[in-house]
Design a protein around this motif. Structure first.
Motif, PDB file in Angstrom:
ATOM      1  N   PRO A  64     -75.427 -32.578  77.837  1.00 58.16           N
ATOM      2  CA  PRO A  64     -76.036 -33.895  77.811  1.00 58.16           C
ATOM      3  C   PRO A  64     -76.387 -34.306  76.382  1.00 58.16           C
ATOM      4  CG  PRO A  64     -77.661 -32.271  78.418  1.00 58.16           C
ATOM      5  CD  PRO A  64     -76.358 -31.535  78.294  1.00 58.16           C
TER       6      PRO A  64
ATOM      7  N   SER B 196     -79.414 -35.297  75.459  1.00 59.65           N
ATOM      8  CA  SER B 196     -80.704 -34.675  75.176  1.00 59.65           C
ATOM      9  C   SER B 196     -81.216 -34.001  76.435  1.00 59.65           C
ATOM     10  CB  SER B 196     -81.702 -35.708  74.671  1.00 59.65           C
ATOM     11  OG  SER B 196     -81.963 -36.667  75.667  1.00 59.65           O
ATOM     12  N   MET B 197     -82.076 -33.019  76.229  1.00 59.37           N
ATOM     13  CA  MET B 197     -82.656 -32.275  77.338  1.00 59.37           C
ATOM     14  C   MET B 197     -84.117 -31.996  77.014  1.00 59.37           C
ATOM     15  SD  MET B 197     -79.764 -29.377  77.973  1.00 59.37           S
ATOM     16  CE  MET B 197     -80.409 -28.953  79.579  1.00 59.37           C
TER      17      MET B 197
ATOM     18  N   ILE C 113     -86.918 -29.536  78.555  1.00 62.63           N
ATOM     19  CA  ILE C 113     -87.054 -28.464  79.546  1.00 62.63           C
ATOM     20  C   ILE C 113     -88.352 -27.708  79.347  1.00 62.63           C
ATOM     21  CG2 ILE C 113     -84.555 -28.187  79.740  1.00 62.63           C
ATOM     22  CD1 ILE C 113     -84.894 -25.676  77.992  1.00 62.63           C
TER      23      ILE C 113
ATOM     24  N   VAL D 146     -80.721 -23.123  79.810  1.00 62.33           N
ATOM     25  CA  VAL D 146     -80.147 -24.387  79.349  1.00 62.33           C
ATOM     26  C   VAL D 146     -78.631 -24.267  79.328  1.00 62.33           C
ATOM     27  CG1 VAL D 146     -79.946 -25.934  77.358  1.00 62.33           C
ATOM     28  CG2 VAL D 146     -82.151 -24.874  77.901  1.00 62.33           C
TER      29      VAL D 146
ATOM     30  N   MET E 185     -75.101 -26.613  78.126  1.00 62.38           N
ATOM     31  CA  MET E 185     -74.529 -27.811  77.529  1.00 62.38           C
ATOM     32  C   MET E 185     -73.033 -27.584  77.341  1.00 62.38           C
ATOM     33  SD  MET E 185     -76.170 -27.393  73.720  1.00 62.38           S
ATOM     34  CE  MET E 185     -77.786 -26.916  74.342  1.00 62.38           C
TER      35      MET E 185
ATOM     36  N   THR F 134     -76.392 -32.252  71.140  1.00 61.48           N
ATOM     37  CA  THR F 134     -77.345 -32.209  72.260  1.00 61.48           C
ATOM     38  C   THR F 134     -78.711 -31.884  71.673  1.00 61.48           C
ATOM     39  OG1 THR F 134     -75.740 -31.497  73.919  1.00 61.48           O
ATOM     40  CG2 THR F 134     -78.061 -30.996  74.340  1.00 61.48           C
TER      41      THR F 134
ATOM     42  N   LEU G  64     -82.362 -30.685  72.062  1.00 57.69           N
ATOM     43  CA  LEU G  64     -83.127 -29.869  72.996  1.00 57.69           C
ATOM     44  C   LEU G  64     -84.599 -29.912  72.633  1.00 57.69           C
ATOM     45  CD1 LEU G  64     -83.073 -27.862  75.361  1.00 57.69           C
ATOM     46  CD2 LEU G  64     -82.807 -26.035  73.684  1.00 57.69           C
TER      47      LEU G  64
END
Lengths: 118, 112
Positions: free
Chosen positions: B8, B10-11, B13, B19, B21, B106, B108
């Motif tokens: 994605p 951005s994440m 969590i 995780v 990606m 991505t 994180l």
């Protein structure tokens, strides 16, 4: 070893001004690269060099020039700065692949130069 | 110019979560690489993959080189706060200066 060093860290230019971004590596790497990174984007290759005296264009070379007179140094020149050149610039270096060894090389990146053109 | 599609974007969590990606391309590469970039720093190499199907680990990180040579994924297990940063995939073709094509990244973020 200092690795890859870049100067300056930050710079603000007026439209039409020129400047040189410096990059030096002390790892005796043959290959050197210049990238730009726009906000929220990945890195795009501007120019690269496979050895002293040899340079070639990358994906986004327009508005830039480079030279490679020594193994250690790979300066990037902006002749007529434009707002579209506002970005973070990264220099990187690597060894070429060694026959019989790993099929590719690791690129080591400098800390970057943040350039704003107003 | 070509750019790899990374997801994605951005994440956000919780600490301790795993995780995943991934990165896809319309063309093949000989090598896939995963980099991490901390704020104000240049990218740092995490894992390099050299063969289609290869699965490689580096501590809590595991990455795979897709069979088609057009994709790769990165897993981070049991995330910790220092995993925060932007993760980039990059594809490389041997020869011609070994240029890298980077993904879009991505981002994180880890919640304590």
């Amino acid at each position: 070893n200092a690795g890859v060093t870049q100067t300056p860290k930050f710079r603000i230019l007026k439209i039409g001004q020129s400047m040189t971004l410096q990059c030096t590596q002390d790892m005796n790497h043959n290959y050197m690269y210049w990238y730009r990174q726009d906000p929220g984007m990945g890195l795009k290759l501007i120019y690269y060099s496979v050895g002293a005296g040899i340079t070639d264009k990358g994906e986004v070379p327009n508005g830039y020039n480079v030279s490679r007179s020594t193994t250690e140094d790979f300066p990037l020149r902006l002749e007529l700065a434009a707002p579209s050149q506002t970005s973070v610039y990264f220099c990187a270096s690597s060894y070429p692949p060694i026959w019989g060894g790993a099929p590719t090389d690791t690129q080591y990146f400098g800390p970057g130069t943040r350039l704003t053109v107003l | 110019g070509q750019q790899l599609n990374q997801s994605p974007q951005s994440m956000f969590i919780q600490e301790g979560e795993d995780v995943s990606m991934n990165c896809t391309s319309s063309s093949i590469f000989n090598t896939w690489l995963w980099y991490k970039q901390d704020p104000g720093e240049g990218p740092v190499l995490l894992i390099a993959l050299y063969k289609a199907g290869e699965l490689t680990s580096n501590g809590r990180l595991t990455a795979q080189f897709g069979i088609t040579r057009k994709d790769s994924f990165l897993n981070i297990s049991a995330s910790i706060p220092s995993d925060v940063g932007i993760y980039f995939c990059a594809g490389q073709l041997t020869g011609g200066g070994n240029k890298l094509t980077f993904g879009t990244g991505t981002q994180l973020k880890v919640e304590l």
